[in-house]
Each structure stands twice: as structure tokens, then as C-alpha cells.
Enzyme design. Sequence first.
Site, mmCIF file in Angstrom:
data_model
loop_
_atom_site.group_PDB
_atom_site.id
_atom_site.type_symbol
_atom_site.label_atom_id
_atom_site.label_comp_id
_atom_site.label_asym_id
_atom_site.label_seq_id
_atom_site.Cartn_x
_atom_site.Cartn_y
_atom_site.Cartn_z
ATOM 1 C CB CYS A 12 -0.808 -0.048 1.313
ATOM 2 S SG CYS A 12 -2.184 1.381 1.252
ATOM 3 C CB CYS A 18 -1.580 3.712 8.120
ATOM 4 S SG CYS A 18 -2.812 4.446 6.909
ATOM 5 C CB CYS A 29 -0.917 -0.177 8.239
ATOM 6 S SG CYS A 29 -1.507 -1.467 7.144
ATOM 7 C CB CYS A 72 -15.472 -7.095 6.337
ATOM 8 S SG CYS A 72 -14.666 -5.712 5.881
ATOM 9 C CB CYS A 123 -18.512 -4.889 4.770
ATOM 10 S SG CYS A 123 -17.607 -3.596 5.696
ATOM 11 C CB CYS A 162 -18.335 -0.243 8.726
ATOM 12 S SG CYS A 162 -17.480 -0.889 9.904
ATOM 13 N NE ARG A 200 -19.452 -4.110 12.222
ATOM 14 C CZ ARG A 200 -20.554 -5.276 12.288
ATOM 15 N NH1 ARG A 200 -20.379 -6.556 12.337
ATOM 16 N NH2 ARG A 200 -21.511 -4.578 11.438
HETATM 17 S S1 SF4 Z 1 -4.260 0.990 6.902
HETATM 18 FE FE1 SF4 Z 1 -2.578 0.008 5.450
HETATM 19 S S2 SF4 Z 1 -3.742 -0.940 3.814
HETATM 20 FE FE2 SF4 Z 1 -5.077 0.783 4.786
HETATM 21 S S3 SF4 Z 1 -4.388 2.741 3.620
HETATM 22 FE FE3 SF4 Z 1 -3.223 2.700 5.762
HETATM 23 S S4 SF4 Z 1 -1.298 1.772 4.824
HETATM 24 FE FE4 SF4 Z 1 -3.074 1.339 3.478
#
Ligand code: SF4
Length: 370
Positions: free
Chosen positions: A54, A58, A61, A98, A130, A190, A262
Site C-alpha cells: 500500500c 499509516c 499498518c 468484509c 462489506c 462502517c 465491533r
Molecule cells: S491501513 Fe494499511 S492498507 Fe490501509 S491505507 Fe493505511 S497503509 Fe494502506
Amino acid sequence: MNNIRHNWTKEEIIAIYNKPLMELLYEAATVHRLHHDPNTVQVSTLLSIKTGGCPEDCGYCPQAARYHTDIEGNDLMSVSQVKAQALRAKSSGSSRVCMGAAWRNVKDGPEFDQVLEMVRTINKLDMEVCCTLGMVTENQAQRLAEAGLYAYNHNLDSSEEYYKEVISTRGYEDRLETIDNVRKTNVTVCSGGIIGMGESVGDRAGMLVALATLNPQPESVPINALVAVDGTPLEDEKPVEIWEMIRMVATTRIVMPETQVRLSAGRTNMSREGQAMCFFAGANSIFAGDKLLTTPNPDVNEDMKMFEMLGLNTQKPFTKKTQPQTVEAENSEYQALGEKPKWSRPDHTIERNEEAKEKMKAAVLEKSNK
Ligand code: SF4
């Protein structure tokens, strides 16, 4: 019954969160009983249909490409693979699937068409579907709705202020914009967040203000406890105390009485007693399966034993809202427009995110030089 408030303030929510625990539990359980069957909990299954790689940053993540964690990425799953997993989930008690893809945003084209086919397929299995696919335009949300999507997940993660400490590649307003685009369709919303990222109680309350003041409030609010993964900027965060989770669930229940709350990531660190208190405080859904996207989750058989011990029933699909109709691709009213969602590209950087990126880059280089 319509006693839903949309004018909550941060101060009010902090005061609820900090109540003496017994009082907080009693109030939350009372609200819960007025709006839900306290002995019914929905079991949902989260499928990572496209893992890793990705472009976002974040801080929590392991799927962000820049942190080079040891997550094995994969291409988009096939419709038949997804169908097989959905059938397995259904036979073990899940009423909702989901599907998560590690994308910044949906792009019109063959991959999105494949996701639309997955939505049609699962809706025809009579399960709630979802998706969590990143940012979407209104047109893309309409196409998902037409395929039979029941819910779209797009988490706010934290308060607007703390969001800037965790993510620099998109802004809070981008999140709200996607939620707004979903709201223009029949798809339910959600949206929730994560505790344990180093935020304050005020930030937790700030996130709940952002969600509870939406009108209508989200139909579903996942509350996650951070699972700190090696290689991510938040790898050293301490696990949250169960009491914090209970307080967060109870407060969410009080300010969003009708929402499905949840109990999401972080359950492997919780005892059955702790989870039982979360259910008492108003949580009425869990995610089943040994993985939650990429982080560990309790075994479904263990969950079913816990349900039996606590006398909990699993929630049937479409208990809260009728099943959407599926329109086949050839009868679709909506064309792919090739639009991109609005995206603010904030210009701040987050020191610890940059450090994690450099650290992992160096580790990869060292490995390749050996
Ligand atoms: S949580 Fe992870 S997968 Fe989702 S947008 Fe952020 S970096 Fe990308």
C-alpha cells in the site's frame, strides 16, 4: 424510538469515559438493552483480498509498502477463492464478510470490476457484504451499492488532531469525504478507530465526537486495540489495558446507541472475562478467523466455545436492514467514469514514520548485500 443525539461535545464524552467503572458499565448496558438483544453478537469474517504494497504511510499498518515488514503481499484474489472462503465463513457462523484491499483508493478498471463481482457473489450467498478499499467517489460507491454491497468501511482511526501524528499521506477531510460519498447511496457506513497508538483520552473522545455527530451516525463502529507489528513506526507501543477497551466500548455504546459496536483487532490479548465485559458494555460483534487482515486473531472454535459459555447467540444476516438487491453488470445504470476521489495530499511529515522507512530500507539493503 429516536433519542439519538448528534451534538455531543468532547468534554461530555471525556466525562462519560472517565465515570466510575461500575456506573459506566451500568449506563452502557442499559442503553444497550434498550436498542439491541444483549445475548446476540454478530460474527463477521474479514478477508484480505489484496494484501500489502500500500502506498499510504499509516503508522500502525504492516501493509504499508514503505515499512517493509515481513508481510507477504498478494495480487487480488479470484472470485472463486473469495466465494470458497465466504462459504467456509458462513458454515462456521459468520453472517457478514468484509473484504479488504490495501489500496489508497478505488480505480475503475478490471480489478474493481472483479471486486464488484465478488460483492454480487457473496450477496447471493445471503451474507452481508462489506468492503474496505480506500477512498471512493460517489459513482464508485453507487456501483458497489448496485452490486449488492451492504456496508462500506472507512475508519477515522483517531481524532482529527492525532490523525496527523500517525498518517501523513492523506487528510482527515479525505476520510470524511469518502464516508459522505457512501452516505449518498443505500450502503451502510462502517467507521471506527484504533486505541493504543499513543493518543490521549481526549483524542479517543475526539474520534467519537467526529463519528457521533454524523447524521445519521455510522451503522457500524469497529473499536480496535493496536496490535504493534515489528517494523512499523508504532512497533514499541505498549498494549492497551483491558479497562481502556471496556471504557471505549461502553462510551461508544452510550453516544451511538443504535450502532453495531465491533470488538475488532487485539482480541488475542484479551481474556474471555475481558471480552465478556466488553459484550456487557455494548459490543455486539466480533471478527472471526485466525487472521485479521494480517494480524493474529482467536481461533473460531475458541470463539464458539466462548459464545456457548456466555449463552450468546450469533446474529442472523440482515437483522438490522433488509438485504440489498444485486443488479447484474450488464444491467448496470452506472458507467465507470474513471474519476479519482478528491485527495488533499497533506504536506506534513511524521518523524517516526520517516525513521521506520529508513530503518527498513537499510535492513533490506543489508540483506541484499549478504
Ligand atoms: S491501513 Fe494499511 S492498507 Fe490501509 S491505507 Fe493505511 S497503509 Fe494502506
